[in-house]
Design a protein around this motif. Structure first.
Motif, short mmCIF file in Angstrom:
data_model
loop_
_atom_site.label_atom_id
_atom_site.label_comp_id
_atom_site.label_asym_id
_atom_site.label_seq_id
_atom_site.Cartn_x
_atom_site.Cartn_y
_atom_site.Cartn_z
N TYR A 145 49.83 33.99 54.69
CA TYR A 145 49.76 35.28 54.00
C TYR A 145 48.23 35.89 54.40
CZ TYR A 145 53.11 33.89 50.64
OH TYR A 145 54.37 33.42 49.67
N ASN A 146 48.02 37.20 54.38
CA ASN A 146 46.49 37.76 54.42
C ASN A 146 46.43 38.16 52.85
OD1 ASN A 146 45.95 37.24 57.13
ND2 ASN A 146 47.19 39.00 57.79
N ALA A 147 45.47 37.34 52.26
CA ALA A 147 45.34 37.56 50.83
C ALA A 147 43.87 38.17 50.40
CB ALA A 147 45.40 36.37 50.11
N LEU A 148 43.96 39.04 49.38
CA LEU A 148 42.50 39.44 49.10
C LEU A 148 42.11 38.47 48.10
CD1 LEU A 148 43.88 42.97 48.03
CD2 LEU A 148 41.96 42.54 49.73
N LEU A 149 40.77 38.15 48.48
CA LEU A 149 40.09 36.87 47.68
C LEU A 149 39.38 37.60 46.76
CD1 LEU A 149 39.23 34.14 47.30
CD2 LEU A 149 37.61 34.41 49.22
N ILE A 150 39.43 37.34 45.46
CA ILE A 150 38.91 37.97 44.16
C ILE A 150 38.23 36.90 43.79
CG2 ILE A 150 38.99 39.18 42.07
CD1 ILE A 150 41.84 40.17 43.30
N ARG A 151 36.83 37.14 43.43
CA ARG A 151 35.94 35.97 42.72
C ARG A 151 35.78 36.65 41.27
NH1 ARG A 151 30.37 35.33 41.68
NH2 ARG A 151 29.77 33.00 41.52
N THR A 152 36.08 35.98 40.33
CA THR A 152 35.80 36.53 38.94
C THR A 152 34.94 35.38 38.16
OG1 THR A 152 37.91 37.82 38.81
CG2 THR A 152 36.96 37.33 36.68
N VAL A 153 33.90 36.24 37.38
CA VAL A 153 33.02 35.25 36.28
C VAL A 153 33.25 35.82 35.13
CG1 VAL A 153 30.81 34.87 35.92
CG2 VAL A 153 31.50 34.95 38.28
N LEU A 154 33.80 35.02 34.31
CA LEU A 154 34.02 35.26 32.70
C LEU A 154 33.09 34.50 31.92
CD1 LEU A 154 36.20 36.89 31.17
CD2 LEU A 154 37.35 34.58 30.95
N THR A 155 32.58 35.20 31.10
CA THR A 155 31.72 34.71 30.11
C THR A 155 32.22 34.96 28.73
OG1 THR A 155 29.75 35.25 31.72
CG2 THR A 155 28.88 34.69 29.57
N SER A 156 32.03 33.66 27.77
CA SER A 156 32.44 33.83 26.56
C SER A 156 31.32 33.17 25.72
CB SER A 156 33.80 33.53 26.28
OG SER A 156 34.21 33.38 25.02
#
Length: 188
Positions: A145-156
């Motif tokens: 696959y050619n995938a979109l790389l998404i970086r997510t930072v979640l703060t709680s």
């Protein structure tokens, strides 16, 4: 609230079309009955749309074996954005006010960022910040696959968690890396 579990909810199945253009049909999977199984043993299944608290939502069940542990209540808006309205865990719904923006109108493009937060005065605030890092080649078994790389930072509640997600339009999430570095791949 478990930050890692919420982060997984934000990223695994639900994606939305990008800015300015109508999304191709099926670009971000949301059809009732679609299922994804991952190497972690988790299966996710999209249920039929329902109305909850006056909002049309699409439930996404997270299960191991035949046991459903949580169900995300996703809102797919006319502008192509996707919002996490709530999470049902054990019959108790945590309703987000305001809802969390999981994906903006798209299609998603490298360098694109978005963020949102939910919480009311006196309660824990949940904040997510996401960025499309680029397009990455991903090989799972015999499929590339050619995938979109998404970086997510979640703060709680002062706790921060980061997850990498590899999203393929019309397919969904084919790989993700959890905050502890575990790599989870799509099986089917």
């Amino acid at each position: 609230m478990r930050v890692a579990a919420c982060l997984s909810s934000l990223l695994l199945l639900t994606c939305a079309p990008g800015a300015g253009a109508a999304p191709p049909n099926g670009y971000y999977p949301q059809k009732a009955g679609l299922r994804w199984t991952y190497t972690s043993g988790e299966t996710q299944e999209i249920g039929p749309p329902a109305v909850f608290r006056g909002v049309r939502v699409v439930p996404v069940a997270h299960q191991y074996g035949s046991t459903v542990y949580t169900q995300d209540l996703m809102e797919y808006r006319a502008d192509g954005s996707v919002w996490l309205r709530g999470v049902n865990a054990g019959g108790r719904v945590n309703w987000y006010t305001p809802p969390l923006n999981v994906y903006p109108p798209g299609p998603l493009t490298p360098g694109q960022t978005w963020s949102s937060s939910s919480g009311t005065p006196g309660s824990a605030t949940l904040k997510s910040v996401s960025r499309v890092m680029g397009v990455e080649p991903v090989r799972i078994g015999t499929t590339s696959y050619n995938a979109l790389l998404i970086r997510t930072v979640l703060t709680s509640s002062g706790t921060q968690s980061t997850q990498l997600t590899y999203f393929v339009p019309t397919v969904g999430v084919v790989r993700y890396q959890t905050a502890d570095g575990s790599q989870i791949d799509l099986v089917k």
